[in-house]
Every structure is written in C-alpha cells, then in structure tokens.
Design an enzyme around this catalytic site. Structure first.
Site, PDB file in Angstrom:
ATOM      1  N   SER A   1       0.888  -1.199   0.045  1.00 34.86           N
ATOM      2  CA  SER A   1      -0.055   0.049  -0.010  1.00 34.86           C
ATOM      3  C   SER A   1       0.835   1.276   0.122  1.00 34.86           C
ATOM      4  O   SER A   1       0.370   2.209  -0.522  1.00 34.86           O
ATOM      5  CB  SER A   1      -0.805   0.099   1.231  1.00 34.86           C
ATOM      6  OG  SER A   1      -0.348  -0.185   2.460  1.00 34.86           O
ATOM      7  N   ILE A   2       2.067   1.325   0.704  1.00 33.03           N
ATOM      8  CA  ILE A   2       2.970   2.466   0.237  1.00 33.03           C
ATOM      9  C   ILE A   2       3.353   2.807  -0.856  1.00 33.03           C
ATOM     10  O   ILE A   2       3.463   4.014  -1.175  1.00 33.03           O
ATOM     11  CB  ILE A   2       4.251   2.100   1.597  1.00 33.03           C
ATOM     12  CG1 ILE A   2       4.105   1.795   2.872  1.00 33.03           C
ATOM     13  CG2 ILE A   2       5.194   3.265   0.997  1.00 33.03           C
ATOM     14  CD1 ILE A   2       3.899   3.035   3.778  1.00 33.03           C
TER      15      ILE A   2
END
Length: 196
Positions: A15-16
């Site tokens: 997700s980063i």
C-alpha cells in the site's frame, strides 16, 4: 507503445506504493520530477506481503519482455512485520522467510537486464508525527540522493537524463518582449521543493 521508448521506473510494493500517487504522494512527486524524462509505472498492491509478491514476479516482470525497467523501487515489509494472527491467517511473514523472499525478488529483478537497477525501501520509522507530515518528502529525498550518488552508467538521476522534445520551437510561449520564446522543457517553478 506510445512514441519513443523512454526509461521506465517501476514502483513495486504494498500500500505504501499503491497509495504513492494519492494526495501528492512520493510516487506522484517522482512522476513530476521525471516528467519528459522517464515513465513512472505503478505496481502497488494494498495489503500485500513479500510472500504474495514472489508468486507474481514473472507476471509483473516477465523476463522475456522487450522493454525492461531501468529502475525498480521495491517496498515490502510493513505487512510482513505485523504480528502473527492466532488463526495462522494474515499477512505476517517470519523474518527468515521475509529475508529469503526479498532475496528472490532481488535475484529476479537483477536477471531482467544488465541495465536494470534496484532500490529497496525499508519499513518507515515509527515516528507518527513525522511520518504523517513528511513521509512523501522524505522518501523522494532519499531516493533522489541514492540516484545522484550511484555510479550507474547511464545515471538515473533526473538532472543527468535527457529531456524529451527539449529543443526550442516557435510554438513555445512568447516572452514579454514579444520577440523571444520561452522553452518550458525544464520548468520547475511549480514545485514546492527544488530537488537537487
């Protein structure tokens, strides 16, 4: 394919990475810095860990592709490091397996071409105020520092890369004197931070 082949920088991770184009994130900032120089390709998968990543390496990075990335920026670890769930489900990956998975990712990416370079991002520090306020700026600064200092040939630092269609043209904007055109190729005045 659209137009001439440009260097490709692939962002690969959880997700980063997936959210790096949201709200002026670090992926969006890199896309801005590398405008007209390289294509930033997003391969981020919310909630993924290194175990899932190694299962799709051949699909995301096929070795027989004619166009291999110049640079891959990899981030996995945040989900892997979550505590194990009592059911045995969830994203937790034991540290020895995580290390081996990252080694497999590195080996696969190194095998794409002699000119593919790799940067691994580590899990961010747990300084929540700093992370909330400055994560994207910190990530971009560190990536650009690595690229500036790397002795890669050719260099992948944005200032050393050619700008696509940078020649002067009579179609460029006209300066206030009415006689001179302004080549907008490397304008960076709109950026809050001036990247070295």
């Amino acid at each position: 394919m659209i137009g001439p082949e440009r260097p490709q920088i692939v962002l690969f991770g959880s997700s980063i990475v997936q959210l790096s184009f949201s709200n002026d994130g670090w992926g969006a900032t890199l896309a801005d810095v590398y405008a007209r120089k390289a294509d930033i390709v997003l391969r981020g998968y919310y909630g993924w860990n290194s175990r899932r990543a190694i299962k799709v390496l051949d699909q995301v990075f096929p070795k027989d592709s004619a166009n291999q990335p110049s640079l891959v920026i990899v981030y996995f670890g945040g989900n892997d490091s979550m505590g194990p769930h009592s059911s045995g489900l969830g994203p937790h990956v034991p540290l020895p397996e995580y290390v081996e998975n990252m080694r497999k990712i590195a080996t696969h990416l190194q095998g794409l071409s002699d000119t593919t370079r790799i940067i691994f991002l580590s899990t961010p520090p747990v300084d929540e105020v700093r992370v909330r306020e400055n994560t994207s700026k910190i990530v971009v600064e560190e990536i650009l520092k690595v690229l500036k200092d790397a002795e890669w040939k050719p260099s992948l630092h944005w200032k050393s890369m050619p700008t696509e269609f940078s020649e002067d043209s009579p179609y460029d904007l006209v300066y206030t004197d009415g006689k001179t055109t302004l080549n907008p190729s490397d304008w960076t005045f709109h950026r809050e931070i001036k990247w070295d």
